[in-house]
Design a protein around this motif. Structure first.
Motif, PDB file in Angstrom:
ATOM      1  N   ILE A 215       0.865  -1.187   0.000  1.00 53.75           N
ATOM      2  CA  ILE A 215       0.000   0.000   0.000  1.00 53.75           C
ATOM      3  C   ILE A 215       0.896   1.230   0.000  1.00 53.75           C
ATOM      4  O   ILE A 215       1.784   1.367   0.841  1.00 53.75           O
ATOM      5  CB  ILE A 215      -0.915   0.019   1.247  1.00 53.75           C
ATOM      6  N   ASN A 216       0.694   2.121  -0.973  1.00 46.33           N
ATOM      7  CA  ASN A 216       1.461   3.374  -1.038  1.00 46.33           C
ATOM      8  C   ASN A 216       0.545   4.546  -0.679  1.00 46.33           C
ATOM      9  O   ASN A 216      -0.552   4.663  -1.229  1.00 46.33           O
ATOM     10  CB  ASN A 216       2.027   3.590  -2.441  1.00 46.33           C
ATOM     11  N   ILE A 217       1.012   5.381   0.235  1.00 48.87           N
ATOM     12  CA  ILE A 217       0.182   6.511   0.695  1.00 48.87           C
ATOM     13  C   ILE A 217       0.845   7.822   0.294  1.00 48.87           C
ATOM     14  O   ILE A 217       2.040   8.031   0.517  1.00 48.87           O
ATOM     15  CB  ILE A 217      -0.020   6.452   2.227  1.00 48.87           C
ATOM     16  N   TYR A 218       0.058   8.708  -0.315  1.00 46.42           N
ATOM     17  CA  TYR A 218       0.551  10.013  -0.763  1.00 46.42           C
ATOM     18  C   TYR A 218      -0.245  11.097  -0.041  1.00 46.42           C
ATOM     19  O   TYR A 218      -1.464  11.192  -0.195  1.00 46.42           O
ATOM     20  CB  TYR A 218       0.372  10.165  -2.276  1.00 46.42           C
ATOM     21  N   GLY A 219       0.427  11.884   0.773  1.00 45.20           N
ATOM     22  CA  GLY A 219      -0.263  12.954   1.503  1.00 45.20           C
ATOM     23  C   GLY A 219       0.688  13.545   2.514  1.00 45.20           C
ATOM     24  O   GLY A 219       1.667  12.909   2.902  1.00 45.20           O
ATOM     25  N   ASP A 220       0.407  14.763   2.955  1.00 43.88           N
ATOM     26  CA  ASP A 220       1.282  15.454   3.902  1.00 43.88           C
ATOM     27  C   ASP A 220       0.910  15.035   5.331  1.00 43.88           C
ATOM     28  O   ASP A 220      -0.175  15.370   5.799  1.00 43.88           O
ATOM     29  CB  ASP A 220       1.098  16.967   3.718  1.00 43.88           C
ATOM     30  N   PRO A 221       1.798  14.299   6.018  1.00 41.94           N
ATOM     31  CA  PRO A 221       1.463  13.817   7.363  1.00 41.94           C
ATOM     32  C   PRO A 221       1.250  14.955   8.367  1.00 41.94           C
ATOM     33  O   PRO A 221       0.597  14.777   9.383  1.00 41.94           O
ATOM     34  CB  PRO A 221       2.658  12.959   7.776  1.00 41.94           C
TER      35      PRO A 221
END
Length: 366
Positions: A215-221
């Motif tokens: 699973i690849n997650i793209y977003g600003d933590p």
């Protein structure tokens, strides 16, 4: 004789309350009210719940008695109706709330009510299953439109009741975690929630199949907003679990590497949107209307027939009642968001989870 009369009077009272107008609250109202848990605020909140909860509970109890296809008479549904009647009785027999001691007692009582209703979803799922067994298998899911509309109203109302009780109970915590007002996290990172929910879903997939796609997650933590961590975790978990299952089953016997699931977190002016994309083969167009119904699941049904012992309340299986998507959509809509599924048969599915970030929308009261 007196008991029969008392019974009739009680049912009359349930119907009277069932006709009263409900009062919705917004996420912002819950935040503002909960941020100053003074005695005065707690008493006002308890007085509101003392008046509001019997109305909401009575509405559902009345509706549970008049369902189509004889659903009202199924043993599991009768059990749920009795839980609602017991809770209505408890609330109505509680005296007026005048001071902080009354408020504390009232809070203990509604806490018990919340526990009593823990198993409502599996019980209703069991009732629907009992109904399906007794009906002509040739009936199409569209014939059950009335049942779906009732279940949407019923579960939306349940989310509201649990939210109001849970928020009131949680605000009493003398040592709340940082940035928490009751159930609401004022600085919640959707990217972090997506990461946690994905790990949980992958664990379930590994347990079930022995392997799981990446699973690849793209977003600003570091991006945060005010929302309910439990609601968000549940919705993302459900979407990721569905994607993992689709990809895993499509590539199980293939020598190709299963393509990863992609999660994108977008921070918009009005909405925070989380997109979950997979290449699990998609859903045929004819199947799309069914995915938000309660009588349809592509998986075997693991519903537990034992509902008395609290079993089944929080058991997570890879595919359950076929309720994950419709209930996730209700959770999204409860605070003004939505859930959309777009699919390409032969390729994969994109789920868009929209979360309203303004916090002003009123509860959608069924």
């Amino acid at each position: 004789m007196a008991t029969k009369k008392a019974c009739e009077r009680f049912i009359e009272e349930v119907h009277k309350y069932g006709d009263m107008k409900q009062t919705g609250v917004s996420l912002r109202y819950m935040l503002e009210f909960g941020s100053v848990p003074s005695d005065r605020n707690m008493i006002i909140a308890a007085q509101f719940l003392h008046k509001e909860l019997p109305i909401r509970i009575a509405r559902r109890a009345v509706e549970l008695d008049s369902l189509p296809f004889g659903l009202s008479n199924k043993p599991a549904v009768l059990k749920v109706r009795d839980w609602y009647l017991d809770s209505f009785r408890d609330l109505r027999s509680f005296p007026e709330i005048k001071d902080i001691n009354d408020e504390k007692e009232f809070t203990q009582m509604i806490k018990m009510i919340k526990v009593r209703h823990n198993n409502v979803v599996p019980a209703m799922a069991l009732g629907v299953q009992q109904l399906k067994k007794s009906l002509d298998p040739k009936l199409d899911y569209e014939d059950f439109d009335e049942v779906h509309q009732f279940l949407d109203r019923f579960y939306m109302s349940r989310i509201g009741i649990r939210m109001l009780i849970g928020q009131h109970v949680e605000v009493h915590d003398p040592n709340p975690p940082p940035n928490r007002i009751g159930y609401i996290h004022t600085k919640l990172s959707p990217t972090q929630v997506a990461k946690d929910a994905s790990e949980d879903a992958r664990y379930v997939c590994l347990r079930e199949y022995g392997s799981a796609p990446e699973i690849n997650i793209y977003g600003d933590p570091s991006f945060t907003f005010a929302y309910m961590p439990t609601h968000l975790h549940m919705m993302v978990f459900e979407l990721v679990k569905n994607s993992l299952r689709a990809v895993q089953e499509r590539y199980m016997d293939s020598d190709k590497v299963a393509p990863p699931i992609r999660i994108v977190v977008a921070d918009g002016e009005e909405d925070v949107t989380i997109k979950v994309s997979d290449e699990g083969g998609g859903i045929p167009r004819s199947g799309l209307p069914k995915i938000f119904t309660y009588l349809y699941s592509t998986a075997d049904n693991p519903i537990n027939e034992r509902l008395d012992d609290g079993a089944g309340a929080d058991v997570v299986t890879m595919a359950g009642y076929g309720y994950g998507l419709p209930i996730s959509r209700l959770y999204a809509r409860y605070f003004g968001g939505d859930l959309q599924i777009i699919s390409m048969e032969g390729y994969g599915t994109d789920a868009y989870l929209h979360l309203s970030r303004l916090g002003d929308s009123q509860e959608p009261l069924p």
